[in-house]
Design a protein around this motif. Structure first.
Motif, PDB file in Angstrom:
ATOM      1  N   SER A  84      32.009  40.195  25.264  1.00 32.11           N
ATOM      2  CA  SER A  84      32.392  39.338  26.373  1.00 32.11           C
ATOM      3  C   SER A  84      32.869  40.181  27.544  1.00 32.11           C
ATOM      4  CB  SER A  84      33.510  38.379  25.945  1.00 32.11           C
ATOM      5  OG  SER A  84      34.126  37.775  27.064  1.00 32.11           O
ATOM      6  N   ARG A  85      32.243  40.000  28.695  1.00 32.67           N
ATOM      7  CA  ARG A  85      32.661  40.732  29.881  1.00 32.67           C
ATOM      8  C   ARG A  85      34.067  40.325  30.310  1.00 32.67           C
ATOM      9  NH1 ARG A  85      32.666  40.224  35.281  1.00 32.67           N
ATOM     10  NH2 ARG A  85      32.548  42.185  36.448  1.00 32.67           N
ATOM     11  N   VAL A  86      34.426  39.064  30.070  1.00 33.51           N
ATOM     12  CA  VAL A  86      35.767  38.592  30.411  1.00 33.51           C
ATOM     13  C   VAL A  86      36.818  39.356  29.612  1.00 33.51           C
ATOM     14  CG1 VAL A  86      37.346  36.614  30.322  1.00 33.51           C
ATOM     15  CG2 VAL A  86      35.019  36.311  31.168  1.00 33.51           C
ATOM     16  N   SER A  87      36.503  39.689  28.375  1.00 40.07           N
ATOM     17  CA  SER A  87      37.439  40.444  27.542  1.00 40.07           C
ATOM     18  C   SER A  87      37.698  41.826  28.141  1.00 40.07           C
ATOM     19  CB  SER A  87      36.888  40.592  26.123  1.00 40.07           C
ATOM     20  OG  SER A  87      37.821  41.213  25.269  1.00 40.07           O
ATOM     21  N   PHE A  88      36.619  42.509  28.538  1.00 39.39           N
ATOM     22  CA  PHE A  88      36.790  43.826  29.175  1.00 39.39           C
ATOM     23  C   PHE A  88      37.544  43.701  30.489  1.00 39.39           C
ATOM     24  CE2 PHE A  88      34.941  46.450  32.626  1.00 39.39           C
ATOM     25  CZ  PHE A  88      35.624  47.630  32.335  1.00 39.39           C
ATOM     26  N   LEU A  89      37.193  42.687  31.278  1.00 39.95           N
ATOM     27  CA  LEU A  89      37.834  42.478  32.571  1.00 39.95           C
ATOM     28  C   LEU A  89      39.341  42.284  32.402  1.00 39.95           C
ATOM     29  CD1 LEU A  89      37.005  41.992  35.622  1.00 39.95           C
ATOM     30  CD2 LEU A  89      37.179  39.554  35.085  1.00 39.95           C
ATOM     31  N   ALA A  90      39.722  41.465  31.432  1.00 39.86           N
ATOM     32  CA  ALA A  90      41.149  41.225  31.175  1.00 39.86           C
ATOM     33  C   ALA A  90      41.838  42.504  30.713  1.00 39.86           C
ATOM     34  CB  ALA A  90      41.313  40.122  30.135  1.00 39.86           C
ATOM     35  N   GLY A  91      41.146  43.307  29.894  1.00 41.34           N
ATOM     36  CA  GLY A  91      41.728  44.561  29.431  1.00 41.34           C
ATOM     37  C   GLY A  91      41.930  45.547  30.558  1.00 41.34           C
ATOM     38  N   ALA A  92      40.943  45.622  31.463  1.00 40.94           N
ATOM     39  CA  ALA A  92      41.056  46.536  32.601  1.00 40.94           C
ATOM     40  C   ALA A  92      42.196  46.109  33.523  1.00 40.94           C
ATOM     41  CB  ALA A  92      39.738  46.571  33.366  1.00 40.94           C
ATOM     42  N   TYR A  93      42.286  44.817  33.807  1.00 41.85           N
ATOM     43  CA  TYR A  93      43.341  44.331  34.692  1.00 41.85           C
ATOM     44  C   TYR A  93      44.714  44.381  34.032  1.00 41.85           C
ATOM     45  CZ  TYR A  93      39.884  42.674  38.105  1.00 41.85           C
ATOM     46  OH  TYR A  93      38.886  42.602  39.055  1.00 41.85           O
ATOM     47  N   ALA A  94      44.735  44.343  32.706  1.00 40.28           N
ATOM     48  CA  ALA A  94      46.024  44.431  32.002  1.00 40.28           C
ATOM     49  C   ALA A  94      46.674  45.797  32.175  1.00 40.28           C
ATOM     50  CB  ALA A  94      45.830  44.131  30.517  1.00 40.28           C
ATOM     51  N   LEU A  95      45.910  46.789  32.645  1.00 37.90           N
ATOM     52  CA  LEU A  95      46.476  48.115  32.918  1.00 37.90           C
ATOM     53  C   LEU A  95      47.359  48.098  34.168  1.00 37.90           C
ATOM     54  CD1 LEU A  95      43.301  50.312  32.291  1.00 37.90           C
ATOM     55  CD2 LEU A  95      45.150  49.820  30.691  1.00 37.90           C
ATOM     56  N   LEU A  96      47.206  47.049  34.974  1.00 40.65           N
ATOM     57  CA  LEU A  96      47.962  46.940  36.221  1.00 40.65           C
ATOM     58  C   LEU A  96      49.331  46.294  35.988  1.00 40.65           C
ATOM     59  CD1 LEU A  96      45.065  45.544  38.452  1.00 40.65           C
ATOM     60  CD2 LEU A  96      45.791  47.931  38.235  1.00 40.65           C
ATOM     61  N   LYS A  97      50.247  46.559  36.869  1.00 42.29           N
ATOM     62  CA  LYS A  97      51.563  45.939  36.773  1.00 42.29           C
ATOM     63  C   LYS A  97      51.502  44.457  37.135  1.00 42.29           C
ATOM     64  CE  LYS A  97      54.221  50.156  37.640  1.00 42.29           C
ATOM     65  NZ  LYS A  97      55.203  50.847  38.531  1.00 42.29           N
ATOM     66  N   ASP A  98      50.613  44.105  38.062  1.00 43.02           N
ATOM     67  CA  ASP A  98      50.477  42.710  38.466  1.00 43.02           C
ATOM     68  C   ASP A  98      49.007  42.316  38.520  1.00 43.02           C
ATOM     69  OD1 ASP A  98      50.725  40.169  39.423  1.00 43.02           O
ATOM     70  OD2 ASP A  98      51.420  40.731  41.427  1.00 43.02           O
ATOM     71  N   PRO A  99      48.426  41.916  37.370  1.00 45.73           N
ATOM     72  CA  PRO A  99      47.004  41.571  37.334  1.00 45.73           C
ATOM     73  C   PRO A  99      46.643  40.334  38.148  1.00 45.73           C
ATOM     74  CG  PRO A  99      47.880  41.985  35.136  1.00 45.73           C
ATOM     75  CD  PRO A  99      49.052  41.871  36.047  1.00 45.73           C
ATOM     76  N   LEU A 100      47.621  39.501  38.498  1.00 43.73           N
ATOM     77  CA  LEU A 100      47.326  38.274  39.217  1.00 43.73           C
ATOM     78  C   LEU A 100      47.420  38.421  40.729  1.00 43.73           C
ATOM     79  CD1 LEU A 100      49.082  35.630  36.949  1.00 43.73           C
ATOM     80  CD2 LEU A 100      46.727  36.446  36.894  1.00 43.73           C
ATOM     81  N   ALA A 101      47.628  39.631  41.205  1.00 43.79           N
ATOM     82  CA  ALA A 101      47.698  39.846  42.656  1.00 43.79           C
ATOM     83  C   ALA A 101      46.334  39.576  43.287  1.00 43.79           C
ATOM     84  CB  ALA A 101      48.136  41.272  42.949  1.00 43.79           C
ATOM     85  N   LYS A 102      46.344  39.215  44.577  1.00 40.84           N
ATOM     86  CA  LYS A 102      45.094  38.886  45.266  1.00 40.84           C
ATOM     87  C   LYS A 102      44.180  40.100  45.406  1.00 40.84           C
ATOM     88  CE  LYS A 102      46.905  34.961  47.890  1.00 40.84           C
ATOM     89  NZ  LYS A 102      47.144  34.387  49.246  1.00 40.84           N
ATOM     90  N   ASN A 103      44.775  41.285  45.434  1.00 43.37           N
ATOM     91  CA  ASN A 103      43.966  42.502  45.616  1.00 43.37           C
ATOM     92  C   ASN A 103      43.777  43.250  44.295  1.00 43.37           C
ATOM     93  OD1 ASN A 103      46.618  43.318  45.327  1.00 43.37           O
ATOM     94  ND2 ASN A 103      46.425  45.038  46.752  1.00 43.37           N
ATOM     95  N   THR A 104      43.611  42.496  43.200  1.00 39.33           N
ATOM     96  CA  THR A 104      43.466  43.114  41.876  1.00 39.33           C
ATOM     97  C   THR A 104      42.349  44.155  41.817  1.00 39.33           C
ATOM     98  OG1 THR A 104      44.331  41.119  40.819  1.00 39.33           O
ATOM     99  CG2 THR A 104      43.141  42.649  39.420  1.00 39.33           C
ATOM    100  N   PRO A 105      41.145  43.877  42.318  1.00 38.78           N
ATOM    101  CA  PRO A 105      40.081  44.900  42.254  1.00 38.78           C
ATOM    102  C   PRO A 105      40.466  46.192  42.968  1.00 38.78           C
ATOM    103  CG  PRO A 105      39.146  42.765  42.755  1.00 38.78           C
ATOM    104  CD  PRO A 105      40.632  42.607  42.862  1.00 38.78           C
ATOM    105  N   GLU A 106      41.106  46.072  44.128  1.00 35.14           N
ATOM    106  CA  GLU A 106      41.520  47.261  44.873  1.00 35.14           C
ATOM    107  C   GLU A 106      42.620  48.020  44.123  1.00 35.14           C
ATOM    108  OE1 GLU A 106      39.521  44.467  47.526  1.00 35.14           O
ATOM    109  OE2 GLU A 106      41.215  44.224  46.163  1.00 35.14           O
ATOM    110  N   GLN A 107      43.533  47.273  43.502  1.00 32.62           N
ATOM    111  CA  GLN A 107      44.580  47.899  42.697  1.00 32.62           C
ATOM    112  C   GLN A 107      43.975  48.722  41.555  1.00 32.62           C
ATOM    113  OE1 GLN A 107      48.260  46.052  41.313  1.00 32.62           O
ATOM    114  NE2 GLN A 107      47.671  44.220  42.454  1.00 32.62           N
ATOM    115  N   PHE A 108      42.987  48.123  40.892  1.00 30.82           N
ATOM    116  CA  PHE A 108      42.362  48.812  39.757  1.00 30.82           C
ATOM    117  C   PHE A 108      41.647  50.079  40.216  1.00 30.82           C
ATOM    118  CE2 PHE A 108      38.685  49.664  37.051  1.00 30.82           C
ATOM    119  CZ  PHE A 108      39.318  49.842  35.831  1.00 30.82           C
ATOM    120  N   ALA A 109      40.895  50.002  41.305  1.00 35.92           N
ATOM    121  CA  ALA A 109      40.175  51.171  41.819  1.00 35.92           C
ATOM    122  C   ALA A 109      41.151  52.278  42.208  1.00 35.92           C
ATOM    123  CB  ALA A 109      39.310  50.774  43.018  1.00 35.92           C
TER     124      ALA A 109
END
Length: 335
Positions: A163-188
């Motif tokens: 599931s791509r959603v599973s990977f996406l959630a795992g990648a965003y879970a590395l962030l302090k605030d995965p629900l921020a509006k700029n989540t993709p930029e935070q991850f990069a």
């Protein structure tokens, strides 16, 4: 007696030198023949690289980037290993203790969900989550987590579901605030500062809810391959990620009846030789990174203008590399 001893040692040294030269020539030949095999497919562009112990081969080393697509998944698990080393995350600690929304699904199993579950795709997130996400207009990270809460799949840890959603959630879970509006930029930015810059790699990546992209030049992709084959050590010789944490990502996820996949990797046993790899195919593009952990060896292929036979040719070269390693084995590493 002296002459006999002299003859013995001279013969011995000649034999050793000849064996050493044979080993060098065999890998030189393998690189050239494998590269020629790839070029027989008549790709628009191609890059090929090997790391074999202390030796390395790559051609060409250009600055023009290749699209590597879902190879972002194993790269993300390397980022997670670096963050675990720094004490920022933990593979097996329930994410509800770090991000409260992971416990909002209601059942106890969801509250036990870990980073290993998400990146290993054993978090119980069904494939239907991906289909729901595709139907949303301009979806964001919050949409992805809402879908996770509402859709029920297998219990956490019971099965591996791609599931791509599973990977996406795992990648965003590395962030302090995965629900921020700029989540993709935070991850990069996190990937850039915590992993790519220490490894001396320049790359462009995008991990939005709607798409995933990873672009690297052949030279930078080789630097990643080198770090994988040398257990977290950069081309410059600096230990960026602890060897044990690099290897942890290769282990098969612990679920019943499925022992083929690690954290972003496919794991195979080829006649007793462990092979770790990830192959991405998209239309006329193909990218593959593979590692033989026991021998600090690895292979990288980047192709644009691939045809239907290209992936088979890439896999064939990887198997040939395994055979050659078996014929001229390197000493097992100490760590």
């Amino acid at each position: 007696m002296i002459l006999r001893r002299l003859f013995f040692w001279t013969s011995f040294l000649v034999c050793v030198f000849a064996c050493a030269r044979a080993d060098e020539v065999s890998w030189d030949d393998f690189f050239e023949k494998s590269r020629a095999q790839l070029l027989e497919q008549k790709p628009a562009r191609a890059a090929f690289a090997l790391v074999v112990g202390s030796r390395s081969f790559s051609s060409p080393r250009t600055d023009e980037p290749f699209e590597m697509g879902e190879l972002l998944q194993p790269l993300t698990s390397l980022l997670a290993a670096k963050l675990e080393q720094d004490g920022a995350v933990a593979w097996d600690k329930p994410l509800v203790t770090r991000h409260a929304f992971f416990g909002l699904a209601g059942d106890e199993a969801a509250k036990r969900c870990t980073l290993r579950d998400l990146l290993g795709m054993t978090a119980g997130i069904p494939v239907s989550a991906d289909e729901v996400l595709k139907k949303l207009e301009n979806p964001n990270a919050q949409d992805a987590f809402e879908i996770i809460k509402q859709l029920k799949g297998p219990p956490v840890g019971a099965a591996r579901v791609e599931s791509r959603v599973s990977f996406l959630a795992g990648a965003y879970a590395l962030l302090k605030d995965p629900l921020a509006k700029n989540t993709p930029e935070q991850f990069a930015a996190l990937m850039q500062t915590q992993l790519l810059e220490p490894l001396g790699i320049s790359a462009k990546l995008a991990l939005s809810v709607a798409s995933c992209s990873l672009k690297m030049s052949a030279q930078d992709a080789f630097s990643w391959l080198y770090a994988e084959a040398n257990r977290g050590r950069s081309v410059q010789g600096k230990q960026i990620v602890q060897p044990s944490l690099v290897l942890e990502r290769y282990k098969a996820v612990p679920v019943k009846g499925d022992q083929a996949f690690g954290l972003g990797w496919q794991r195979d046993d080829y006649e007793g030789l462990e092979m770790i790899s990830r192959l991405w195919i998209d239309k006329n593009r193909c990218a593959m990174i593979g590692v033989f952990p026991r021998y600090r060896a690895g292979m990288l292929v980047l192709i644009e203008g691939a045809n239907e036979d290209t992936p088979l040719s890439v896999q064939d070269i990887f198997l040939n590399m395994a055979d050659l390693l078996r014929e001229t084995p390197l000493p097992p590493p100490n760590d």
